[in-house]
Design a protein around this motif. Sequence first.
Motif, PDB file in Angstrom:
ATOM      1  N   LYS A 242      46.297  52.817  44.983  1.00  0.00           N
ATOM      2  CA  LYS A 242      45.402  53.520  45.901  1.00  0.00           C
ATOM      3  C   LYS A 242      44.230  52.633  46.316  1.00  0.00           C
ATOM      4  N   GLU A 243      43.711  51.850  45.372  1.00  0.00           N
ATOM      5  CA  GLU A 243      42.593  50.958  45.678  1.00  0.00           C
ATOM      6  C   GLU A 243      43.034  49.820  46.592  1.00  0.00           C
ATOM      7  N   ILE A 244      44.237  49.294  46.350  1.00  0.00           N
ATOM      8  CA  ILE A 244      44.776  48.244  47.216  1.00  0.00           C
ATOM      9  C   ILE A 244      44.990  48.796  48.622  1.00  0.00           C
ATOM     10  N   ALA A 245      45.524  50.015  48.692  1.00  0.00           N
ATOM     11  CA  ALA A 245      45.757  50.654  49.991  1.00  0.00           C
ATOM     12  C   ALA A 245      44.446  50.848  50.741  1.00  0.00           C
ATOM     13  N   ASN A 246      43.418  51.248  50.026  1.00  0.00           N
ATOM     14  CA  ASN A 246      42.113  51.443  50.657  1.00  0.00           C
ATOM     15  C   ASN A 246      41.531  50.115  51.132  1.00  0.00           C
ATOM     16  N   GLN A 247      41.773  49.062  50.351  1.00  0.00           N
ATOM     17  CA  GLN A 247      41.330  47.722  50.747  1.00  0.00           C
ATOM     18  C   GLN A 247      41.985  47.311  52.066  1.00  0.00           C
ATOM     19  N   LEU A 248      43.274  47.599  52.184  1.00  0.00           N
ATOM     20  CA  LEU A 248      43.993  47.311  53.429  1.00  0.00           C
ATOM     21  C   LEU A 248      43.441  48.134  54.587  1.00  0.00           C
ATOM     22  N   PHE A 249      43.174  49.397  54.307  1.00  0.00           N
ATOM     23  CA  PHE A 249      42.682  50.312  55.338  1.00  0.00           C
ATOM     24  C   PHE A 249      41.336  49.852  55.900  1.00  0.00           C
ATOM     25  N   GLN A 250      40.518  49.244  55.050  1.00  0.00           N
ATOM     26  CA  GLN A 250      39.181  48.824  55.457  1.00  0.00           C
ATOM     27  C   GLN A 250      39.172  47.476  56.183  1.00  0.00           C
ATOM     28  N   LEU A 251      40.297  46.774  56.184  1.00  0.00           N
ATOM     29  CA  LEU A 251      40.337  45.455  56.822  1.00  0.00           C
ATOM     30  C   LEU A 251      40.060  45.546  58.321  1.00  0.00           C
ATOM     31  N   PRO A 252      39.296  44.610  58.860  1.00  0.00           N
ATOM     32  CA  PRO A 252      39.041  44.614  60.303  1.00  0.00           C
ATOM     33  C   PRO A 252      40.196  44.021  61.114  1.00  0.00           C
ATOM     34  N   GLN A 253      41.050  43.222  60.456  1.00  0.00           N
ATOM     35  CA  GLN A 253      42.131  42.560  61.183  1.00  0.00           C
ATOM     36  C   GLN A 253      43.189  43.559  61.661  1.00  0.00           C
ATOM     37  N   THR A 254      43.787  43.243  62.792  1.00  0.00           N
ATOM     38  CA  THR A 254      44.830  44.095  63.362  1.00  0.00           C
ATOM     39  C   THR A 254      46.170  43.887  62.670  1.00  0.00           C
ATOM     40  N   ILE A 255      46.433  42.666  62.206  1.00  0.00           N
ATOM     41  CA  ILE A 255      47.721  42.337  61.599  1.00  0.00           C
ATOM     42  C   ILE A 255      47.518  41.950  60.136  1.00  0.00           C
TER      43      ILE A 255
END
Length: 357
Positions: free
Chosen positions: A5-18
């Motif tokens: 869940k924390e890794i997923a949230n880290q991905l969700f917060q990324l500014p990059q499109t890809i």
Amino acid sequence: MIKIKEIANQLFQLPQTISLIYAFNSTGKTKLSVGYKEITKANNGGKHLGVYYNAYSEDLFVWDNDEPHFNENAKLEVVYSSLNKFHSLLLDTDILEEKLSLYHPRYKFILNLYDDSDREKGIKSITFFVNDETKEAIKISRGEERIFIWCFFLALFDSGSWTEAQNAHFFIDDPVSSMDEHNIFTTAESITKLIDSTYPKKKIILTTHHIGLFSILADRLTKGHKSSKYKEDTAIFLLERNAKGELKLNNQNGAFLFHLHLLKTLDDAANTELFSYHFVLLRQLLENISSFLGRGGIGFALSQIELEEDPNIVAERINSLSHKDTYKTQSNKMSEPEETMFRDILGQIISTYKFKF
């Protein structure tokens, strides 16, 4: 311990499109896609923000072998889901045929509606056939089925029929988990086309255990002829567990492990069967070695090993063979001279740099 869940949230917060993520099998790639779905839904009032392709996607397709009639009407049933409402463009255009054409299928197909012909219900099943006149139903192989399902989702991704509420991202988990080596570059090409057609309107997150697919896409997005468009908007990670079993999304510390895995992949291929895309991996390995030694380009790494030819000429040849246009031919196998050159270079790399893997 860091959880999915924390890794997923880290991905969700990324500014990059890809986001491009490499991970070994059984690391948690599919769980990550599910975790990402939960995070995004939680941030959107419980409603979907995107569309997903993962191990569960294949479960939406089930064979009806029509055993009572000796397989006369065998067909691939499509389990009804929330995706059915987006099937209309597959019925009205040739987009599915277009996606499949990259894989040169030997069969043709018919998309069957429900008995009441209500298009709003979507596609009920798919009938496959070879003979245009009789259209006698056939059952395609498991490999062909998986490619068809992948292309079905590719067509849905690229159809432009998504509502604004479910149009934020595509999460693609291990698209080549079940495909043979002949299709790696074709799949990379299909993903590249998807990125080209949807960027920057949608986020794309892709995970894979296949180092070839990972390397080809990373190369195209950060070093290819379109890298000026994508490089700064692409995040590349390794999803891995440390000695304590803790899961991490790592964009730096896992590089050494990645290089060793890359080298082992090339060595295994050299001892079994070589495909054209292995030159992409070889070039990446040489670039990594040169970078580690404080120099740019593959020429420096080649100059440090014993080759009969001028390293600059060899570098040009590797660059040419790893260029994407090389793979537009139907055959992905290396020629005999290419295999000889590949094995010679790889052997010299291992001998010179004393790699242990």
